[in-house]
Motif scaffolding. Sequence first.
Motif, PDB file in Angstrom:
ATOM      1  N   GLU A 248      50.998 -26.153  23.345  1.00 44.91           N
ATOM      2  CA  GLU A 248      52.016 -24.912  23.981  1.00 44.91           C
ATOM      3  C   GLU A 248      51.672 -23.633  23.471  1.00 44.91           C
ATOM      4  O   GLU A 248      51.589 -23.603  21.871  1.00 44.91           O
ATOM      5  CB  GLU A 248      53.376 -25.444  23.847  1.00 44.91           C
ATOM      6  N   ALA A 249      51.514 -22.716  23.858  1.00 46.05           N
ATOM      7  CA  ALA A 249      51.202 -21.117  23.341  1.00 46.05           C
ATOM      8  C   ALA A 249      51.700 -20.100  24.234  1.00 46.05           C
ATOM      9  O   ALA A 249      52.106 -20.240  25.285  1.00 46.05           O
ATOM     10  CB  ALA A 249      49.729 -21.201  22.770  1.00 46.05           C
ATOM     11  N   ASP A 250      51.532 -18.843  23.595  1.00 45.52           N
ATOM     12  CA  ASP A 250      52.028 -17.696  24.335  1.00 45.52           C
ATOM     13  C   ASP A 250      51.078 -17.276  25.524  1.00 45.52           C
ATOM     14  O   ASP A 250      51.628 -16.850  26.570  1.00 45.52           O
ATOM     15  CB  ASP A 250      51.978 -16.566  23.398  1.00 45.52           C
ATOM     16  N   TYR A 251      49.769 -17.826  25.439  1.00 45.01           N
ATOM     17  CA  TYR A 251      48.933 -17.468  26.245  1.00 45.01           C
ATOM     18  C   TYR A 251      48.266 -18.801  26.681  1.00 45.01           C
ATOM     19  O   TYR A 251      47.931 -19.656  25.960  1.00 45.01           O
ATOM     20  CB  TYR A 251      47.724 -16.531  26.129  1.00 45.01           C
ATOM     21  N   ALA A 252      47.916 -18.948  28.081  1.00 38.33           N
ATOM     22  CA  ALA A 252      47.316 -20.199  28.776  1.00 38.33           C
ATOM     23  C   ALA A 252      45.732 -20.427  28.125  1.00 38.33           C
ATOM     24  O   ALA A 252      45.169 -21.205  28.019  1.00 38.33           O
ATOM     25  CB  ALA A 252      47.321 -20.235  30.227  1.00 38.33           C
ATOM     26  N   THR A 253      45.295 -19.173  27.933  1.00 41.46           N
ATOM     27  CA  THR A 253      43.784 -19.049  27.577  1.00 41.46           C
ATOM     28  C   THR A 253      43.513 -19.779  26.172  1.00 41.46           C
ATOM     29  O   THR A 253      42.698 -20.723  25.933  1.00 41.46           O
ATOM     30  CB  THR A 253      43.286 -17.748  27.366  1.00 41.46           C
ATOM     31  N   VAL A 254      44.560 -19.559  25.296  1.00 40.51           N
ATOM     32  CA  VAL A 254      44.586 -20.066  23.983  1.00 40.51           C
ATOM     33  C   VAL A 254      45.016 -21.341  23.882  1.00 40.51           C
ATOM     34  O   VAL A 254      44.298 -22.590  23.658  1.00 40.51           O
ATOM     35  CB  VAL A 254      45.723 -19.469  23.086  1.00 40.51           C
ATOM     36  N   ALA A 255      45.983 -21.649  24.836  1.00 38.80           N
ATOM     37  CA  ALA A 255      46.311 -23.347  25.142  1.00 38.80           C
ATOM     38  C   ALA A 255      44.926 -24.131  25.660  1.00 38.80           C
ATOM     39  O   ALA A 255      44.678 -25.354  25.037  1.00 38.80           O
ATOM     40  CB  ALA A 255      47.524 -23.322  25.991  1.00 38.80           C
ATOM     41  N   ASP A 256      44.465 -23.483  26.401  1.00 35.69           N
ATOM     42  CA  ASP A 256      43.289 -24.546  27.140  1.00 35.69           C
ATOM     43  C   ASP A 256      42.100 -24.616  26.137  1.00 35.69           C
ATOM     44  O   ASP A 256      41.630 -25.620  25.838  1.00 35.69           O
ATOM     45  CB  ASP A 256      42.834 -23.409  28.264  1.00 35.69           C
ATOM     46  N   ALA A 257      41.815 -23.644  25.515  1.00 35.25           N
ATOM     47  CA  ALA A 257      40.728 -23.843  24.551  1.00 35.25           C
ATOM     48  C   ALA A 257      41.118 -24.660  23.295  1.00 35.25           C
ATOM     49  O   ALA A 257      40.387 -25.757  23.029  1.00 35.25           O
ATOM     50  CB  ALA A 257      40.250 -22.329  23.668  1.00 35.25           C
ATOM     51  N   LEU A 258      42.183 -24.451  22.713  1.00 33.76           N
ATOM     52  CA  LEU A 258      42.772 -25.276  21.772  1.00 33.76           C
ATOM     53  C   LEU A 258      43.003 -26.715  22.059  1.00 33.76           C
ATOM     54  O   LEU A 258      42.495 -27.801  21.239  1.00 33.76           O
ATOM     55  CB  LEU A 258      43.966 -24.834  21.073  1.00 33.76           C
ATOM     56  N   SER A 259      43.522 -26.953  23.302  1.00 36.52           N
ATOM     57  CA  SER A 259      43.623 -28.551  23.801  1.00 36.52           C
ATOM     58  C   SER A 259      42.240 -29.123  23.809  1.00 36.52           C
ATOM     59  O   SER A 259      41.989 -30.322  23.740  1.00 36.52           O
ATOM     60  CB  SER A 259      44.410 -28.438  25.171  1.00 36.52           C
ATOM     61  N   THR A 260      41.105 -28.481  24.178  1.00 37.28           N
ATOM     62  CA  THR A 260      39.745 -28.902  24.319  1.00 37.28           C
ATOM     63  C   THR A 260      39.113 -29.137  22.878  1.00 37.28           C
ATOM     64  O   THR A 260      38.747 -30.183  22.350  1.00 37.28           O
ATOM     65  CB  THR A 260      38.707 -28.191  25.223  1.00 37.28           C
ATOM     66  N   ALA A 261      39.345 -28.205  22.057  1.00 40.55           N
ATOM     67  CA  ALA A 261      38.816 -28.211  20.852  1.00 40.55           C
ATOM     68  C   ALA A 261      39.406 -29.239  19.810  1.00 40.55           C
ATOM     69  O   ALA A 261      38.468 -29.547  18.903  1.00 40.55           O
ATOM     70  CB  ALA A 261      38.813 -26.888  20.239  1.00 40.55           C
ATOM     71  N   LEU A 262      40.674 -29.449  19.847  1.00 38.46           N
ATOM     72  CA  LEU A 262      41.385 -30.318  18.780  1.00 38.46           C
ATOM     73  C   LEU A 262      41.409 -31.681  19.222  1.00 38.46           C
ATOM     74  O   LEU A 262      42.087 -32.446  18.219  1.00 38.46           O
ATOM     75  CB  LEU A 262      42.725 -29.529  18.636  1.00 38.46           C
ATOM     76  N   CYS A 263      40.693 -32.223  20.323  1.00 37.83           N
ATOM     77  CA  CYS A 263      40.979 -33.569  20.410  1.00 37.83           C
ATOM     78  C   CYS A 263      39.997 -34.397  19.380  1.00 37.83           C
ATOM     79  O   CYS A 263      40.585 -35.710  19.209  1.00 37.83           O
ATOM     80  CB  CYS A 263      40.331 -33.917  21.915  1.00 37.83           C
ATOM     81  N   HIS A 264      39.310 -33.777  18.651  1.00 33.71           N
ATOM     82  CA  HIS A 264      38.531 -34.626  17.663  1.00 33.71           C
ATOM     83  C   HIS A 264      38.814 -34.199  16.045  1.00 33.71           C
ATOM     84  O   HIS A 264      38.308 -34.459  15.246  1.00 33.71           O
ATOM     85  CB  HIS A 264      36.932 -34.089  17.813  1.00 33.71           C
ATOM     86  N   ALA A 265      40.221 -33.440  16.116  1.00 35.02           N
ATOM     87  CA  ALA A 265      40.558 -33.056  14.722  1.00 35.02           C
ATOM     88  C   ALA A 265      41.639 -33.721  14.469  1.00 35.02           C
ATOM     89  O   ALA A 265      42.507 -34.319  15.172  1.00 35.02           O
ATOM     90  CB  ALA A 265      41.016 -31.511  14.950  1.00 35.02           C
ATOM     91  N   SER A 266      41.675 -34.115  12.797  1.00 32.29           N
ATOM     92  CA  SER A 266      42.980 -34.516  12.373  1.00 32.29           C
ATOM     93  C   SER A 266      44.144 -33.908  12.556  1.00 32.29           C
ATOM     94  O   SER A 266      44.074 -32.481  12.768  1.00 32.29           O
ATOM     95  CB  SER A 266      42.597 -35.060  10.973  1.00 32.29           C
ATOM     96  N   SER A 267      45.395 -34.269  11.991  1.00 36.22           N
ATOM     97  CA  SER A 267      46.583 -33.526  11.945  1.00 36.22           C
ATOM     98  C   SER A 267      46.418 -32.315  11.121  1.00 36.22           C
ATOM     99  O   SER A 267      46.887 -31.420  11.347  1.00 36.22           O
ATOM    100  CB  SER A 267      47.755 -34.744  11.563  1.00 36.22           C
ATOM    101  N   GLU A 268      45.996 -32.558   9.757  1.00 36.99           N
ATOM    102  CA  GLU A 268      45.862 -31.326   8.871  1.00 36.99           C
ATOM    103  C   GLU A 268      44.927 -30.310   9.444  1.00 36.99           C
ATOM    104  O   GLU A 268      45.096 -29.047   9.020  1.00 36.99           O
ATOM    105  CB  GLU A 268      45.440 -31.969   7.566  1.00 36.99           C
TER     106      GLU A 268
END
Length: 297
Positions: A248-268
């Motif tokens: 969830e973010a102020d912009y869908a562009t950011v939300a889209d990119a981050l949802s893709t990029a962070l699938c392989h990232a840890s919580s930290e």
Amino acid sequence: MMITRRRFLAITAAAMAAPAQASPVRWRGRAMGADVGVTLDAPESAAIPAIQKVKALLSTCENLFSLHDPNSTLSRLNRERRLSFPPDRFYRLVELCSEMHILTEGRFDPTIQPAWRAMATGGDVEAARAAIGWERVSHSSKDIRLGPGQALSLNGIAQGYATDLVTRALRDAGMSKVLVNIGEYHGIGRHWNLGVSDPLYGIVAIRRMRDRAMATSSPGALLFDDNASHIVNPLETSVAHWSTVSIEADYATVADALSTALCHASSEEIKSVLRNSRASPLAICVGHDGKIEFISR
């Protein structure tokens, strides 16, 4: 139409009760490889012309970002590996790709397209991964050039970008209460309910949002023959850390990119990325065991 969606479109949206003085006007269609729709709290006399503008804008986006259309701007760039004087909207999205690449410390990288194609067709994935590297893409308003063997996929950000473009166009047309769904969601003007869903565990959260956007990625929603996820990790070959990531973010562009990029990232790692974003993002992550984790900066 763009290449088959790289993410499971796991957000379902339902408008809250409309104001007593008007019934929402809804339009549904298909564009950019996804079911799309717009809900407007406005009289039909104003909403219908605004929806026509949305259709024209979506056609423009497909002409720019489609991987399936050989005449699209993206297809020409991938084929010729050079694009002189790119259209403004195309160049702006390339700039945003650079911002997201830096923000995610390389986890967002549109040069994964050769690796994605090799995985989808049974090709040499290891050789194709050698082409990954956004730092080898040079770009300016006068010229965009790809490195040897490179090709871009903008599927991890273009739908969000289109969502923001449509939202802005509707606002400029005088539509103040709008829910836009172009594969990702952006709701403005009043509160909207968005249900966040995982392909295995179903609806896992309900978000009540106003003037915010949301996007979802689910690595397990599409697997290739070797059980590799359709969401490619550009940094290494690894199993996705999460079953679903919604941003969830102020912009869908950011939300889209981050949802893709962070699938392989840890919580930290996710927390570190969110901390450096100016779009006030919140991550809603579903573990492979079904456990839900809300991560903010």
